[in-house]
Write an enzyme that holds these catalytic residues in place. Structure first.
Site, PDB file in Angstrom:
ATOM      1  CB  CYS A 151      -0.903  -0.009   1.226  1.00  0.00           C
ATOM      2  SG  CYS A 151      -1.833   1.515   1.424  1.00  0.00           S
ATOM      3  CB  CYS A 154      -0.365   2.441   4.169  1.00  0.00           C
ATOM      4  SG  CYS A 154      -1.896   1.855   3.488  1.00  0.00           S
ATOM      5  CG  ASP A 155       3.349   0.915   4.442  1.00  0.00           C
ATOM      6  OD1 ASP A 155       2.816   1.465   5.420  1.00  0.00           O
ATOM      7  OD2 ASP A 155       3.229  -0.299   4.197  1.00  0.00           O
TER       8      ASP A 155
END
Ligand code: NAP
Length: 327
Positions: A151, A154-155
């Site tokens: 993701c 997200c990261d």
């Protein structure tokens, strides 16, 4: 609709005699799940949503949603998920954070076993969505979160000013590569063919980004470790030539697989593991519905998942009004 329904739980020994029987238990809190919840509550059904993580499901992993109507400037995926949840709660829907461990779907009263206890429901809506597909190569699981990610929204921030590789050629891979190109010094897009499947709206800006490099016709065969990840080994699928690409992180964006393991052995699945259900969202067990990305369908989008949620409630009401007993 009342909760008692007058039905005897199928596993009466395990269930407390006075235990509540919901009209509808919705497993999964993405767009399909919360649309079902909203429609159920507005129809007077006593519904509960079971969620594992934050609201929104995969939606919460999407940085920006531009193709859900009504948001003329787009909307952050997390915020859209949260708004869907709040919209359903406004009509009295309850959410419980609980990991579902097992389902018993046959019978008039269905059982949902969770880490927090057992719930009973006269109908069940499975809205479990899909999970990222993995590369399936050595070291992938150990490096997950430490060099291997699924993701970018997200990261991606972990790779500010660094080099990140993205694997895949679909909309998600292109979207991830674009997002990372704004954060990272360099992005390497690795695709097993020589054309992207991604739509023009993602493809065009990606081709113009001056810090994105493409590795066409390549498959990742090995994750090269340093302290975390230091690069990937690639094999040219046409020539067989092998080379390495240095990178600090790799984002795997090669599609998703249905999160249907709870239904396995009870509901009919297609060969890829999707729960067999048409637009009605009815599965082969009466009173059990599958909505969103977990069911067989031509187009997996937020808008189609939301539509499924409405259909599920429509047919659940029909089922309940006919006595709610399996035929
Ligand atoms: P996808 O469209 O199925 O694309 C998967 C990509 O990964 C393909 O390019 C495929 O290659 C590649 N791939 C699959 N297995 C692989 C493997 N084992 N090794 C290497 N590469 C592999 O999946 P997605 O991009 O995650 O999108 C899923 C759905 O969400 C699609 O319907 C998409 O349109 C939708 N989506 C929509 C938006 C949006 O509209 N805003 C954004 C993201 C996703 P091939 O091309 O060779 O098959």
């Amino acid at each position: 609709m009342t909760n008692s329904g007058g039905f005897e739980p199928p596993h009466a020994k395990e269930a407390a005699p006075s235990q509540q029987i919901y009209d509808m238990i919705i497993v999964g809190g993405g767009p399909g799940g919360y649309t079902a919840a909203l429609y159920a509550a507005r129809a007077g059904l006593d519904a509960v949503v079971l969620e594992q993580l934050a609201p929104g499901g995969q939606l919460a992993l999407t940085e920006r949603v531009d193709n859900y109507p009504g948001f003329d400037e787009g909307i952050d995926g997390c915020e859209l998920g949260e708004r869907m949840r709040r919209g359903a709660r406004r009509f009295g829907v309850k959410t419980r954070m609980a990991q579902v461990r097992a389902l018993a779907l046959s019978g008039a009263v269905k059982r949902v076993d969770t880490g927090e206890g057992t719930l009973l429901g006269r109908t069940v809506v499975l809205a479990t969505g899909a999970v990222p597909r993995e590369l399936g190569i050595a070291g992938e699981q150990e490096l997950t979160g430490q060099g291997v990610h699924y993701c970018a929204a997200c990261d991606g921030m972990f790779y500010r000013g660094k080099t990140a590789a993205v694997v895949g050629g679909g909309n998600s891979a292109a979207e991830d590569a674009l997002l990372l190109s704004r954060i990272c010094r360099r992005v390497i897009l690795i695709h097993r063919r020589d054309t992207l499947r991604a739509e023009q709206v993602y493809r065009a800006p990606l081709m113009e980004a001056d810090n994105v490099q493409f590795c066409w016709n390549c498959q990742v065969t090995e994750l090269l470790r340093g302290e975390g990840l230091r690069g990937v080994r690639l094999r040219d699928v046409k020539t067989g030539a092998v080379r390495t690409a240095d990178c600090d992180g790799v984002f795997v964006s090669i599609g998703r697989k249905p999160a249907s393991q709870l239904a396995r052995g009870q509901l009919r699945l297609d060969p890829a593991g999707y729960i067999l259900a048409d637009e009605s969202t009815r599965t082969d067990i009466p009173g059990v519905f599958a909505v969103g990305d977990v069911r067989t369908k031509a187009l997996r989008q937020i808008v189609t998942a939301a539509a499924d949620g409405a259909f599920a409630v429509h047919f659940a009401q029909e089922y309940l009004s006919q006595g709610g007993r399996p035929v």
